[in-house]
Design a protein around this motif. Structure first.
Motif, PDB file in Angstrom:
ATOM      1  N   GLY A 123      -5.450   4.858   6.547  1.00  0.00           N
ATOM      2  CA  GLY A 123      -4.327   5.238   7.394  1.00  0.00           C
ATOM      3  C   GLY A 123      -2.964   5.169   6.717  1.00  0.00           C
ATOM      4  O   GLY A 123      -1.977   5.682   7.271  1.00  0.00           O
ATOM      5  N   VAL A 124      -2.877   4.563   5.533  1.00  0.00           N
ATOM      6  CA  VAL A 124      -1.570   4.392   4.890  1.00  0.00           C
ATOM      7  C   VAL A 124      -0.997   5.728   4.431  1.00  0.00           C
ATOM      8  O   VAL A 124       0.220   5.934   4.461  1.00  0.00           O
ATOM      9  N   ASP A 125      -1.862   6.662   4.020  1.00  0.00           N
ATOM     10  CA  ASP A 125      -1.367   7.990   3.647  1.00  0.00           C
ATOM     11  C   ASP A 125      -0.654   8.661   4.825  1.00  0.00           C
ATOM     12  O   ASP A 125       0.341   9.370   4.630  1.00  0.00           O
ATOM     13  N   GLN A 126      -1.141   8.429   6.038  1.00  0.00           N
ATOM     14  CA  GLN A 126      -0.487   9.005   7.212  1.00  0.00           C
ATOM     15  C   GLN A 126       0.901   8.415   7.407  1.00  0.00           C
ATOM     16  O   GLN A 126       1.837   9.120   7.805  1.00  0.00           O
TER      17      GLN A 126
ATOM     18  N   ALA B 286       0.816  -1.212   0.000  1.00  0.00           N
ATOM     19  CA  ALA B 286       0.000   0.000   0.000  1.00  0.00           C
ATOM     20  C   ALA B 286       0.855   1.269   0.000  1.00  0.00           C
ATOM     21  O   ALA B 286       0.462   2.299  -0.559  1.00  0.00           O
ATOM     22  N   LEU B 287       2.042   1.186   0.604  1.00  0.00           N
ATOM     23  CA  LEU B 287       2.918   2.358   0.701  1.00  0.00           C
ATOM     24  C   LEU B 287       3.574   2.713  -0.622  1.00  0.00           C
ATOM     25  O   LEU B 287       3.711   3.901  -0.966  1.00  0.00           O
ATOM     26  N   ILE B 288       4.022   1.701  -1.355  1.00  0.00           N
ATOM     27  CA  ILE B 288       4.834   1.948  -2.546  1.00  0.00           C
ATOM     28  C   ILE B 288       4.144   2.891  -3.533  1.00  0.00           C
ATOM     29  O   ILE B 288       4.729   3.904  -3.947  1.00  0.00           O
TER      30      ILE B 288
ATOM     31  N   ASN C  81       3.923  -5.960  -9.421  1.00  0.00           N
ATOM     32  CA  ASN C  81       4.314  -4.951 -10.416  1.00  0.00           C
ATOM     33  C   ASN C  81       4.237  -3.523  -9.875  1.00  0.00           C
ATOM     34  O   ASN C  81       3.882  -2.596 -10.603  1.00  0.00           O
ATOM     35  N   LEU C  82       4.577  -3.369  -8.611  1.00  0.00           N
ATOM     36  CA  LEU C  82       4.575  -2.041  -8.011  1.00  0.00           C
ATOM     37  C   LEU C  82       5.869  -1.292  -8.292  1.00  0.00           C
ATOM     38  O   LEU C  82       5.898  -0.056  -8.290  1.00  0.00           O
TER      39      LEU C  82
END
Length: 205
Positions: A188-191, A24-26, A56-57
């Motif tokens: 919450g991943v954007d944080q 989710a972060l990549i 494939n990120l």
């Protein structure tokens, strides 16, 4: 510490959601213009690295795997040479690299990162492990730069009092940052991405 890309550790117990957080972060970091690569750690396989490559990120060459061959924390704390060598090789291969995310193999609450290896690190726990985890005061929970409490959507299904868990986590961490996530949905991943960009890359969110 290397003068190349900043190095951020991602630790936590087995099944807490470290690889899901990476997935989710990549894309969120790439959307912020961050030039990044990843190193995963497993005992005797490349499973997490292969999972990320299949997604494939990133260019598959930007995802390296380290086999710990022993307790997972050995190669991130006691002797991080293998991870340091992998990170150095990424710096050489990609001169513009800004960030290397280093995922630990799943370990216990005592797992921590050597500051010879990383500049900053986060620790992932999940509500399914029980709301008493913060009270156990594991070094991973106490010492990490950012505590991530994952799978918060499951708290009612596993009988966890999430507000109490958060209150106790804040108490033992003395006000140091905590983020709640549901990595599968991206909540919450954007944080987390904002925290990395601000604290490590000195970029505004």
């Amino acid at each position: 510490m290397s003068k190349g890309a900043a190095r951020v550790g991602i630790g936590g117990p087995v099944g807490s959601g470290k690889t899901a957080l990476l997935e989710a972060l990549i894309p969120r970091l790439k959307a912020r213009g961050v030039d990044l690569a990843v190193i995963t750690n497993d005992l005797v396989t490349h499973e997490d690295a292969e999972r990320l490559r299949r997604a494939n990120l990133l260019d598959p060459a930007r995802v390296l795997a380290v086999e710990a061959g022993a307790c997972p924390h050995t190669v991130i704390r006691e002797d991080p040479t293998l991870n340091m060598e992998a990170a150095d090789s990424l710096d050489r291969a990609y001169p513009g690299l800004q960030l290397i995310l280093i995922e630990s193999g799943g370990d216990n609450l005592a797992s921590t990162f050597s500051l010879d290896l990383v500049d900053w690190w986060l620790f992932v726990i999940d509500v399914a492990g029980g709301d008493d985890i913060p009270r156990k005061r594991g070094p991973g929970i106490l010492q990490c730069d950012l505590l991530v409490i994952n799978k918060v959507d499951l708290h009612e299904h596993v009988g966890v009092d999430l507000p109490r868990m958060l209150e106790e986590a804040r108490a033992v961490r003395g006000g140091r940052p905590i983020v709640c996530t549901n990595c599968r949905k991206g909540d919450g991943v954007d944080q987390v991405a904002d925290a990395i960009c601000h604290a490590v890359l000195f970029q505004d969110a």
